[in-house]
Design an enzyme around this catalytic site. Structure first.
Site, mmCIF file in Angstrom:
data_model
loop_
_atom_site.group_PDB
_atom_site.id
_atom_site.type_symbol
_atom_site.label_atom_id
_atom_site.label_comp_id
_atom_site.label_asym_id
_atom_site.label_seq_id
_atom_site.Cartn_x
_atom_site.Cartn_y
_atom_site.Cartn_z
ATOM 1 N N PHE A 285 0.835 -1.201 0.000
ATOM 2 C CA PHE A 285 0.000 0.000 0.000
ATOM 3 C C PHE A 285 0.869 1.250 0.000
ATOM 4 C CE2 PHE A 285 -2.242 -3.250 2.462
ATOM 5 C CZ PHE A 285 -3.537 -3.212 1.952
ATOM 6 N N ASP A 286 0.423 2.255 -0.723
ATOM 7 C CA ASP A 286 0.933 3.608 -0.526
ATOM 8 C C ASP A 286 0.317 4.140 0.770
ATOM 9 O OD1 ASP A 286 2.130 6.114 -1.028
ATOM 10 O OD2 ASP A 286 0.326 6.819 -2.036
ATOM 11 N N GLY A 287 0.864 5.230 1.293
ATOM 12 C CA GLY A 287 0.368 5.785 2.544
ATOM 13 C C GLY A 287 -0.663 6.870 2.357
ATOM 14 N N ASP B 1 -2.388 6.091 -5.070
ATOM 15 C CA ASP B 1 -3.302 7.118 -5.593
ATOM 16 C C ASP B 1 -2.716 7.882 -6.772
ATOM 17 O OD1 ASP B 1 -2.532 10.168 -4.031
ATOM 18 O OD2 ASP B 1 -1.436 8.326 -3.637
#
Length: 309
Positions: A169-171, A283
């Site tokens: 995951f990106d943050g 995102d």
């Protein structure tokens, strides 16, 4: 999009992770979709009915779904993961899809066939936590209504098939809100760094994928740390000292994440390859472009970067 809006987890009494997936994400339907695009709905329907006993090939999300469902193999009671088909097909044209599901032995029992309408509206009724779809409009609608959702895109296999499920995951704007990213985009790097130092001990708000990570953590907690069937990673462009707020936020949430990569703006693709991600959520399209050469990736059109676009 989805600024500060997160939906309370709806997994229900089973506490399972419930994932809605589109038919085009699960199976390779490029040939039939091309018929739909070039010849129209009637020709597409005729083609699907005529070929309903011809099994579809695996799609980009198929390996991921197979690993997710395998988490239930050693459980005698309620499943830890449930996958639900959310399809724009009709029940008639969708018969080929269910025939293929049965052929591959996938334990997918529930479905919504909406005959062209957006199926995200059935997520609440199914108690779904996450939508994976190739339809970007369906994904945006789900996100705007507080659900975790991502447009899954083709990517190269990590080449690592140990059976362990690996999710990265990106943050900011994915696991966390985009509050910090807004400072960066609107005021620049120096203001972002100063803001994060000042707010280092203040937990970030949850983003659309917080509940997905929580559900994965609950499943992980049912197994020993050694030999766990799930491994998670945070892969973020942040660097020190902006890492501190992220670490303390996860601690505040009570969530263990297995690996955390603070890349300081480095391209993410090679790191995701080294991790061996089955899927990566981000995102920003620039990071998806880097990741796609190595792993299956999913775009989360949330936060200020996507608003600006």
């Amino acid at each position: 999009m989805n600024r500060g809006v997160t939906r309370v987890a709806t997994a229900g009494a089973t506490d399972a992770l419930v994932i809605g997936i589109s038919s085009r994400a699960l199976f390779d339907m490029r040939e039939s979709h091309e018929i739909f695009e070039s010849q129209g709905l009637a020709a597409y329907a005729d083609y699907q009915v005529a070929n309903e006993d011809a099994f579809l090939q695996a799609g980009v999300a198929f390996p991921l779904v197979r690993k997710l469902l395998a988490l239930n193999n050693d459980l005698a009671g309620q499943p830890r993961v449930e996958v639900i088909l959310l399809s724009r097909n009709s029940a008639d044209t969708g018969l080929r899809i269910f025939n293929t599901i049965e052929h591959f032995g996938l334990n997918i029992e529930r479905a919504a066939f909406t005959n062209g309408a957006s199926p995200w509206k059935y997520m609440e009724a199914f108690g779904a936590d996450l939508l994976l779809s190739t339809n970007a409009d369906d994904v945006r609608r789900a996100l705007l209504n507080g659900y975790a959702a991502a447009t899954i895109l083709p990517g190269s296999s990590s080449g690592r098939d140990t059976g362990q499920l690996r999710i990265a995951f990106d943050g900011d704007a994915v696991l966390f809100s985009d509050e910090a990213e807004r400072v960066y985009q609107q005021q620049g790097l120096a203001a972002f760094a100063a803001s994060e130092r000042q707010a280092a001990n203040q937990p970030l708000s949850g983003g659309p994928f917080k509940h997905v990570l929580e559900a994965l953590h609950r499943i992980q907690s049912a197994f020993p740390i050694e030999g766990n069937p799930i491994r998670t990673a945070l892969v973020t462009a942040r660097s020190a000292p902006a890492h501190k707020r992220v670490v303390l936020t996860l601690r505040e949430w009570g969530i263990r994440i297995d690996e955390a990569l603070f890349l300081g703006g480095r391209s993410k693709g090679e790191f995701l390859k080294a991790f061996g991600a089955d899927i990566f959520f981000d995102d920003q399209q620039v990071h998806i472009d880097s990741a796609q050469a190595h792993v299956a990736s999913a775009h989360v059109p949330n936060g200020i970067v996507n608003e600006l676009k």
